[in-house]
Design a protein around this motif. Structure first.
Motif, PDB file in Angstrom:
ATOM      1  N   ARG A  62       0.803  -1.224   0.000  1.00 51.20           N
ATOM      2  CA  ARG A  62       0.000   0.000   0.000  1.00 51.20           C
ATOM      3  C   ARG A  62       0.835   1.273   0.000  1.00 51.20           C
ATOM      4  NH1 ARG A  62      -5.491  -0.572   1.434  1.00 51.20           N
ATOM      5  NH2 ARG A  62      -6.103  -2.722   1.870  1.00 51.20           N
ATOM      6  N   ASN A 117       1.718  -7.672   5.205  1.00 52.87           N
ATOM      7  CA  ASN A 117       2.851  -6.744   5.227  1.00 52.87           C
ATOM      8  C   ASN A 117       4.176  -7.513   5.129  1.00 52.87           C
ATOM      9  OD1 ASN A 117       1.359  -4.389   5.397  1.00 52.87           O
ATOM     10  ND2 ASN A 117       1.385  -4.345   7.634  1.00 52.87           N
ATOM     11  N   ASP A 155      -3.086  -9.052  -3.831  1.00 54.54           N
ATOM     12  CA  ASP A 155      -3.572  -8.590  -5.127  1.00 54.54           C
ATOM     13  C   ASP A 155      -3.610  -9.790  -6.068  1.00 54.54           C
ATOM     14  OD1 ASP A 155      -3.600  -7.487  -7.827  1.00 54.54           O
ATOM     15  OD2 ASP A 155      -3.067  -5.561  -6.947  1.00 54.54           O
ATOM     16  N   VAL A 180     -10.435  -3.346  -3.305  1.00 52.44           N
ATOM     17  CA  VAL A 180      -9.648  -2.272  -2.692  1.00 52.44           C
ATOM     18  C   VAL A 180      -9.209  -1.303  -3.778  1.00 52.44           C
ATOM     19  CG1 VAL A 180      -7.458  -1.761  -1.524  1.00 52.44           C
ATOM     20  CG2 VAL A 180      -8.804  -3.740  -0.802  1.00 52.44           C
ATOM     21  N   TYR A 182      -6.022   1.172  -4.149  1.00 55.24           N
ATOM     22  CA  TYR A 182      -4.752   1.600  -3.554  1.00 55.24           C
ATOM     23  C   TYR A 182      -3.819   2.066  -4.647  1.00 55.24           C
ATOM     24  CZ  TYR A 182      -2.242  -2.809  -4.738  1.00 55.24           C
ATOM     25  OH  TYR A 182      -1.629  -3.869  -5.384  1.00 55.24           O
ATOM     26  N   LYS A 183      -3.026   3.075  -4.291  1.00 54.88           N
ATOM     27  CA  LYS A 183      -2.121   3.709  -5.248  1.00 54.88           C
ATOM     28  C   LYS A 183      -2.866   4.150  -6.518  1.00 54.88           C
ATOM     29  CE  LYS A 183       2.033   1.318  -3.630  1.00 54.88           C
ATOM     30  NZ  LYS A 183       3.150   0.402  -3.951  1.00 54.88           N
ATOM     31  N   ARG A 187      -7.839  -3.081  -6.973  1.00 55.08           N
ATOM     32  CA  ARG A 187      -7.264  -4.366  -6.577  1.00 55.08           C
ATOM     33  C   ARG A 187      -8.370  -5.387  -6.400  1.00 55.08           C
ATOM     34  NH1 ARG A 187      -3.781  -6.115  -1.170  1.00 55.08           N
ATOM     35  NH2 ARG A 187      -5.680  -7.120  -0.414  1.00 55.08           N
TER      36      ARG A 187
END
Length: 234
Positions: A62, A117, A155, A180, A182-183, A187
């Protein structure tokens, strides 16, 4: 045989001899080649510079790769400020932190927890160290803490993560489409999980693969993890 209730409706099996587990604490988990320690801010000095110089490792995270030491520390600070339980991955042969992974989305009521993560220094990719790090973490989740379900999500376009989940014994369960943003991009999220009932088989496969007898003098594996799983099922 499917259970039914008094209305002839199918229902799930009863869950007995189980109580919601405690939340994970910040403990140290030790294997032969890998050690997981509670993540600290100073761990960033060892592993974030090496991963920050490989922006391809951050594509599916993320956050963007840090460009300065201050940004690197900010990444760690955000993780430490949350409710998750992050670990630094330590190479036991050098004692150096070379990555991180986190227990997150902790659902004590239902006994569900996720690993995420995940970020390893490039030299640890596809090594015994990363496999053992996951193994000791999964053992902690199922055996020490008593959770029923361990999840991995990524992803759907992150093929290395999908392969890693399957290799480690997770089962692919499906994809949440448009899950989602993100960026600035969409996703679709693919879900993987293993359960406490599956853990004994997975644990045995990990142990056989990690055994010294499975590696030659050059450090190369004799059997792939997939071959070890296949031998257990033969």
């Amino acid at each position: 045989m499917t259970r039914v209730n008094e209305y002839a409706q199918p229902i799930g099996d009863p869950v007995t001899d189980w109580t919601p587990p405690e939340g994970p604490e910040r403990v140290t988990l030790v294997g032969r080649s890998a050690q997981l320690e509670p993540l600290r801010r100073d761990h960033a000095q060892s592993f974030l510079p090496s991963v920050a110089s490989h922006p391809e490792l951050w594509t599916y995270l993320r956050v963007e790769p840090p460009r300065t030491p201050e940004e690197a520390y900010a990444v760690i600070d955000r993780i430490l400020a949350g409710a998750d339980v992050p670990f630094a991955l330590i190479r036991r042969d050098t004692g150096e932190p070379r990555g991180m992974l986190t227990l997150m989305r902790i659902d004590r009521v239902n006994g569900v927890i996720e690993v995420g993560n995940i970020l390893y220094a490039p030299e640890l990719q596809r090594t015994r160290v990363t496999t053992e790090a996951f193994h000791v973490l999964a053992a902690h989740v199922f055996e020490d803490l008593g959770y029923r379900r361990f999840e991995w999500k990524c992803d759907s376009l992150n093929e290395p993560s999908r392969r890693a989940a399957l290799r480690l014994g997770f089962t692919e369960e499906g994809t949440f489409r448009s899950h989602v943003v993100y960026k600035g991009r969409n996703r679709d999220t693919t879900w993987f999980a293993m359960t406490v009932d599956e853990w004994p088989r997975i644990r045995e496969a990990h142990r056989r693969w990690l055994a010294e007898s499975n590696f030659g003098a050059d450090g190369r594996q004799v059997q792939k993890m997939s071959e070890v799983f296949a031998s257990l099922d033969a």
